[in-house]
Enzyme design. Structure first.
Site, PDB file in Angstrom:
ATOM      1  N   TYR A 116       0.860  -1.197   0.000  1.00  0.00           N
ATOM      2  CA  TYR A 116       0.000   0.000   0.000  1.00  0.00           C
ATOM      3  C   TYR A 116       0.890   1.238   0.000  1.00  0.00           C
ATOM      4  O   TYR A 116       1.873   1.293   0.748  1.00  0.00           O
ATOM      5  CB  TYR A 116      -0.881   0.024   1.262  1.00  0.00           C
ATOM      6  CG  TYR A 116      -1.648   1.314   1.429  1.00  0.00           C
ATOM      7  CD1 TYR A 116      -2.964   1.428   0.985  1.00  0.00           C
ATOM      8  CD2 TYR A 116      -1.040   2.447   1.986  1.00  0.00           C
ATOM      9  CE1 TYR A 116      -3.660   2.627   1.108  1.00  0.00           C
ATOM     10  CE2 TYR A 116      -1.729   3.644   2.102  1.00  0.00           C
ATOM     11  CZ  TYR A 116      -3.039   3.730   1.656  1.00  0.00           C
ATOM     12  OH  TYR A 116      -3.718   4.915   1.767  1.00  0.00           O
ATOM     13  N   GLU A 162      -3.237   7.394  -4.157  1.00  0.00           N
ATOM     14  CA  GLU A 162      -3.150   6.137  -3.407  1.00  0.00           C
ATOM     15  C   GLU A 162      -3.014   4.962  -4.373  1.00  0.00           C
ATOM     16  O   GLU A 162      -3.743   4.895  -5.362  1.00  0.00           O
ATOM     17  CB  GLU A 162      -4.417   5.970  -2.556  1.00  0.00           C
ATOM     18  CG  GLU A 162      -4.414   4.732  -1.681  1.00  0.00           C
ATOM     19  CD  GLU A 162      -5.764   4.513  -1.001  1.00  0.00           C
ATOM     20  OE1 GLU A 162      -5.901   4.875   0.178  1.00  0.00           O
ATOM     21  OE2 GLU A 162      -6.684   3.981  -1.648  1.00  0.00           O
TER      22      GLU A 162
END
Ligand code: GDP
Ligand code: MN
Length: 383
Positions: A101, A189
């Protein structure tokens, strides 16, 4: 402005962040054509602005054209958490060794950019933060100094990614930082950022929020905006046409507030007293009868709404003006649910008096935000 995944990937590609080759399709035939061009296996991905598409069945791997056709047909038109899928993104499927992530956003309190990196990607970062916050490596970046390669390396080391991913991750994160800052985003993101078995690192998903205040220097955002508008549905569309800031939620207490901050606090307060907001709605500075009537119109088309909480803090807009706006607005819109009003701030005494003259079972006034929230929630629950 929030981008769809495929737009986010186009945006990433401009900054040379590696993504899988692919294309968009609005029909099953187009999807198969893109799949043929990308080369099998492919992954067919629903383009909706909501997370957890994978779990909802909106992301499928297809090993050949027949499967690509089958899944495109299944996904196009599908409803994912209230969002209809009008478009799919089809890309060459990747082999995944590990899922990470990575994101950059702004930490307003710290007055710094905040980078987050975790070796536990692919799942929602909120879940990681709750279960094992130490699994997320944070980096605070002074915007006037920027992110150096050395700092970036330290950050990657702190996140304990597979050493094979180090070089690829450092390169991508530096590009992602440039994309975030020069590209005027509020959030970038990548979840998951993957390491493939052959040791390369690339972005499998893209979530990008652009800073609307910077739109004047990005004429290229116009194509994003056109697509976003065309995709608005139902109440969101109605609200946009009426110039209201509306976000649909899944509770039963309709919310109207002046100012985005107050609207958010109102949602929080409703939650705190055991209710669930049906929406976020900011009517902005002015609150005349037209605005109130428009807001009530939008909210009253939501079948889940059982009560409406109007929460106003008068500043430049005086409470007596707002009170008249509320009464006139309510006259214009046929409501079947009760309305709870809280007025505070400039000329609150005058405003309250105006409402009090007309109080009945359908219109209730409370002095504080908490009392008003409790009343609206009790009414929504049928008490
Ligand atoms: P989200 O569920 O909306 O976040 O959609 P993502 O694009 O992040 O995809 C969800 C999950 O699907 C990923 O975490 C992967 O596990 C899986 N996935 C997506 N693309 C591929 C791919 O190309 N190959 C493989 N093997 N899995 C994929
Ligand atoms: Mn994802």
């Amino acid at each position: 402005m929030d981008l769809f995944e495929y737009q986010g990937k186009q945006y990433f590609a401009r900054y040379h962040i590696p993504v899988s080759p692919g294309g968009v399709a609005d029909t099953v035939d187009e999807a198969v054509k893109v799949a043929d061009q990308s080369g099998y296996p492919v992954v067919v991905k629903a383009q909706v602005q909501v997370g957890g598409r994978g779990k909802a069945g909106g992301i499928k791997l297809a090993k050949d054209a027949a499967e690509a056709r089958y899944y495109a047909d299944q996904i196009l038109g599908m409803d994912i958490k209230g969002h209809t899928v009008h478009r799919v993104w089809v890309e060459r499927a990747s082999d995944i060794a590990e899922e990470y992530y990575a994101s950059f956003t702004l930490d307003r309190a710290a007055k710094r950019y905040l980078g987050m990196l975790s070796a536990q990607g692919g799942v929602e970062i909120e879940a990681v933060a709750e279960k094992d916050p130490s699994a997320i490596a944070l980096i605070y970046i002074d915007p006037t100094v920027g992110l150096s390669e050395a700092q970036c390396r330290e950050w990657v080391a702190a996140a304990k990614l597979n050493p094979k991913a180090t070089e690829g991750a450092v390169a991508i994160l530096l590009k992602l930082y440039t994309c975030f800052t020069q590209g005027d985003a509020d959030l970038v993101e990548i979840n998951p950022l993957i390491l493939t078995p052959d040791g390369s690192v690339h972005a499998l998903d893209a979530k990008v929020t652009l800073d609307d205040d910077a739109a004047y220097r990005h004429p290229e955002w116009e194509e994003f905006r056109a697509m976003q508008q065309a995709n608005l549905q139902g109440r969101e569309k109605l609200a946009k046409e009426k110039g209201l800031q509306y976000v649909g939620l899944d509770g039963s207490v309709g919310i109207i507030a002046n100012g985005a901050g107050l609207a958010m606090s109102t949602c929080d307060t409703v939650n705190q007293v055991g209710g669930r907001p049906a929406n976020f709605l900011d009517i902005g500075g002015g609150a005349n009868a037209d605005v109130v009537a428009n807001a009530l119109t939008v909210i009253s088309t939501d079948p889940n709404v059982r009560s409406i909480f109007i929460n106003i803090f008068g500043g430049v807009t005086r409470c007596d003006e707002v009170a008249r706006g509320i009464l006139e607005g309510m006259e214009r819109v046929k409501l079947t649910v009760p309305v709870v009003v809280r007025l505070d701030g400039t000329n609150s005494a005058e405003g309250r008096a105006i409402i009090d003259e007309r109080v009945n079972a359908q219109l209730i006034r409370k002095n504080t935000m908490l009392e008003a929230a409790q009343t609206a929630v009790a009414l929504a629950k049928g008490n």
